[in-house]
Design a protein around this motif. Sequence first.
Motif, PDB file in Angstrom:
ATOM      1  N   ASP A 192       0.823  -1.218   0.000  1.00  0.00           N
ATOM      2  CA  ASP A 192       0.000   0.000   0.000  1.00  0.00           C
ATOM      3  C   ASP A 192       0.857   1.268   0.000  1.00  0.00           C
ATOM      4  N   LEU A 193       1.880   1.264  -0.845  1.00  0.00           N
ATOM      5  CA  LEU A 193       2.772   2.410  -0.953  1.00  0.00           C
ATOM      6  C   LEU A 193       2.133   3.506  -1.797  1.00  0.00           C
ATOM      7  N   THR A 194       2.460   4.721  -1.463  1.00  0.00           N
ATOM      8  CA  THR A 194       2.013   5.839  -2.276  1.00  0.00           C
ATOM      9  C   THR A 194       3.108   6.092  -3.302  1.00  0.00           C
ATOM     10  N   THR A 195       3.088   5.312  -4.350  1.00  0.00           N
ATOM     11  CA  THR A 195       4.079   5.396  -5.420  1.00  0.00           C
ATOM     12  C   THR A 195       3.421   4.991  -6.725  1.00  0.00           C
ATOM     13  N   ARG A 196       3.969   5.427  -7.817  1.00  0.00           N
ATOM     14  CA  ARG A 196       3.443   5.096  -9.147  1.00  0.00           C
ATOM     15  C   ARG A 196       4.395   4.097  -9.788  1.00  0.00           C
ATOM     16  N   VAL A 197       3.842   3.133 -10.525  1.00  0.00           N
ATOM     17  CA  VAL A 197       4.660   2.087 -11.139  1.00  0.00           C
ATOM     18  C   VAL A 197       4.464   2.104 -12.650  1.00  0.00           C
ATOM     19  N   ILE A 198       5.594   2.219 -13.351  1.00  0.00           N
ATOM     20  CA  ILE A 198       5.601   2.157 -14.807  1.00  0.00           C
ATOM     21  C   ILE A 198       6.346   0.889 -15.199  1.00  0.00           C
ATOM     22  N   MET A 199       5.670   0.015 -15.905  1.00  0.00           N
ATOM     23  CA  MET A 199       6.334  -1.170 -16.429  1.00  0.00           C
ATOM     24  C   MET A 199       7.137  -0.715 -17.651  1.00  0.00           C
ATOM     25  N   VAL A 200       8.438  -1.036 -17.665  1.00  0.00           N
ATOM     26  CA  VAL A 200       9.325  -0.712 -18.787  1.00  0.00           C
ATOM     27  C   VAL A 200       9.917  -2.033 -19.225  1.00  0.00           C
ATOM     28  N   THR A 201       9.379  -2.587 -20.308  1.00  0.00           N
ATOM     29  CA  THR A 201       9.687  -3.976 -20.612  1.00  0.00           C
ATOM     30  C   THR A 201       9.687  -4.263 -22.100  1.00  0.00           C
ATOM     31  N   ALA A 202      10.388  -5.321 -22.462  1.00  0.00           N
ATOM     32  CA  ALA A 202      10.403  -5.773 -23.847  1.00  0.00           C
ATOM     33  C   ALA A 202       9.267  -6.765 -24.115  1.00  0.00           C
ATOM     34  N   ILE A 203       8.525  -7.126 -23.087  1.00  0.00           N
ATOM     35  CA  ILE A 203       7.402  -8.048 -23.258  1.00  0.00           C
ATOM     36  C   ILE A 203       6.238  -7.276 -23.865  1.00  0.00           C
ATOM     37  N   ASP A 204       5.809  -7.731 -25.028  1.00  0.00           N
ATOM     38  CA  ASP A 204       4.667  -7.077 -25.663  1.00  0.00           C
ATOM     39  C   ASP A 204       3.428  -7.263 -24.808  1.00  0.00           C
ATOM     40  N   PRO A 205       2.658  -6.203 -24.632  1.00  0.00           N
ATOM     41  CA  PRO A 205       1.445  -6.325 -23.813  1.00  0.00           C
ATOM     42  C   PRO A 205       0.422  -7.244 -24.470  1.00  0.00           C
ATOM     43  N   ASP A 206      -0.280  -7.995 -23.631  1.00  0.00           N
ATOM     44  CA  ASP A 206      -1.365  -8.852 -24.100  1.00  0.00           C
ATOM     45  C   ASP A 206      -2.553  -8.645 -23.167  1.00  0.00           C
TER      46      ASP A 206
END
Length: 193
Positions: free
Chosen positions: A79-93
């Motif tokens: 329950d952290l007050t932080t934002r998460v950005i996925m930075v990945t080579a995995i194509d979204p599905d």
Amino acid sequence: MGEGLHVDEPRVLMVDDEKQVADAYALRLQDVADVTVAYGGEEALAIVAEGRPPDVVLLDRHMPRLSGDEVLDELRERDLTTRVIMVTAIDPDLGIVEMPFDDYLSKPVDRADLYAAVDKQCQVLAYELLGEYFRRESTRAVLAADATTATDADERLAAIEADLETAEARVRDLLPEAESLLSTFDGIDREGY
């Protein structure tokens, strides 16, 4: 303020098991952010547990031992007050639909897109924190105005005031116009409670 960012020196945690990739993204952000690098999921969670939460976590999905998806779940459970950005080579599905990330960038990500994503998430975080600050300040004002406050309410009031200080500091760090927003809210008469 950082070049291309609305905030000055946001705290960013870059998480990628590929050292060269993690270091390259950290290097892109070093002039505009306070960047910490973790070379795996376990290290990232240890860093987060040590102190103040980062404003933004840039998180690779495909890592050995503890995947980015697992790290994301653990961050949300905390329950952290932080934002998460996925930075990945995995194509979204379609599997990403249920994932609780805030943004998703496909590698490679150029400097301008990285700046824009971090900046946007910092602004969103700042307004979330501002809303939390306003809620807590309203509660504090009501408790402080009540002359019949019990001792246990005094303890709750002290806890609320500590949370207010933390939220206010983070809002001021993330939002250039924080001073005017906070002073406008402080000017509201609450004596009628």
